[in-house]
Design an enzyme around this catalytic site. Structure first.
Site, PDB file in Angstrom:
ATOM      1  CG  LEU A   4      -1.981  -1.067   1.369  1.00  0.00           C
ATOM      2  CD1 LEU A   4      -2.652  -0.954   2.640  1.00  0.00           C
ATOM      3  CD2 LEU A   4      -2.871  -1.117   0.174  1.00  0.00           C
ATOM      4  CG  ASP A   5       0.120   4.362  -2.632  1.00  0.00           C
ATOM      5  OD1 ASP A   5       1.069   3.628  -3.468  1.00  0.00           O
ATOM      6  OD2 ASP A   5      -0.561   4.982  -3.468  1.00  0.00           O
ATOM      7  CE  LYS A   6       5.742   8.542   4.991  1.00  0.00           C
ATOM      8  NZ  LYS A   6       6.698   9.611   4.748  1.00  0.00           N
ATOM      9  NE  ARG A  10      -2.373   8.833  -4.322  1.00  0.00           N
ATOM     10  CZ  ARG A  10      -0.759   9.009  -3.955  1.00  0.00           C
ATOM     11  NH1 ARG A  10      -0.026   7.905  -3.680  1.00  0.00           N
ATOM     12  NH2 ARG A  10      -0.590   9.929  -3.773  1.00  0.00           N
TER      13      ARG A  10
END
Length: 221
Positions: free
Chosen positions: A66-68, A166
């Protein structure tokens, strides 16, 4: 480091991740927003992989990321066999995922986004969702759960591309609130949460974090 008698050493940030499930074969954690999934150059603080490895006492099998700023379900293999099976399930698109996001107002009730993704040459680290470039196929479906001064949306990625959700929401004009890389407004992090993951016959659900729960409560959901 000392500066004027003051300790200015950057203290590594430590994270704790809620255990959602664990058996002899796999471990599922609820990744906090702000934590990187795996070690990166120049990072400060523990990655989720570090946390999982420390908990197991041996290297955890990383199979997806997962993204930060994204919170939510992440699974790790505890054995080589389970890690390989999980990785294959993700590669073949057999992992079913549900994300929650907060966007600005006006998002249609439901729909499908099939815009190809390509790296944005004008902004490193960003992906474009456009048919004008020679991108990779990506597919997302969504259902709007609330509409008002903001929208709460459930997202179901059918492919697993970098920044897919996103970039896709930004590509149709509804970037996620707080996602400054993709034009999202608001003084918050990117409000995206991996709520549910079904893989290899097991389903994991991660509680919604407080910053997003505030919007969901306001929406009366």
């Amino acid at each position: 480091l000392e500066e004027g008698g003051r300790d200015v050493t950057e203290k590594p940030q430590r994270f704790s991740a809620e255990i959602l499930f664990e058996d002899a074969h796999e471990l599922a954690l609820n990744k906090p927003a702000g934590q990187v999934a795996q070690p990166t150059p120049g990072r400060v603080g523990e990655s989720l992989l570090d946390v999982a490895t420390a908990h197991l006492g041996h290297p955890a099998g990383l199979v997806h990321r997962l993204d930060k700023e994204t919170s939510g379900v992440t699974v790790f293999g505890k054995t080589a066999e389970r890690t390989a099976a999980l990785a294959e399930a993700f590669r073949l698109g057999h992992a079913k995922k549900k994300y929650l996001a907060i966007t600005g107002p006006g998002l249609p009730a439901s729909g499908t986004i099939d815009l190809p993704l390509s790296k944005d040459p004008s902004r490193p680290g960003r992906w474009r969702a456009s048919r004008q470039a020679n991108g990779i196929d990506a597919l997302t479906t969504w259902e709007r759960l609330f509409s008002g001064e903001f929208c709460v949306v459930a997202l179901h990625p059918q492919t697993g591309r970098t920044h897919q959700l996103r970039a896709h929401l930004a590509g149709i004009g509804y970037p996620i609130l707080g996602d400054s890389l993709y034009g999202g407004t608001g003084d918050t992090r990117c409000l995206l949460h991996a709520e549910r993951l079904e893989v290899l016959g097991r389903t994991h659900v991660a509680p919604v974090p407080a910053d997003m729960q505030a919007f969901i409560t306001r929406a009366g959901l």
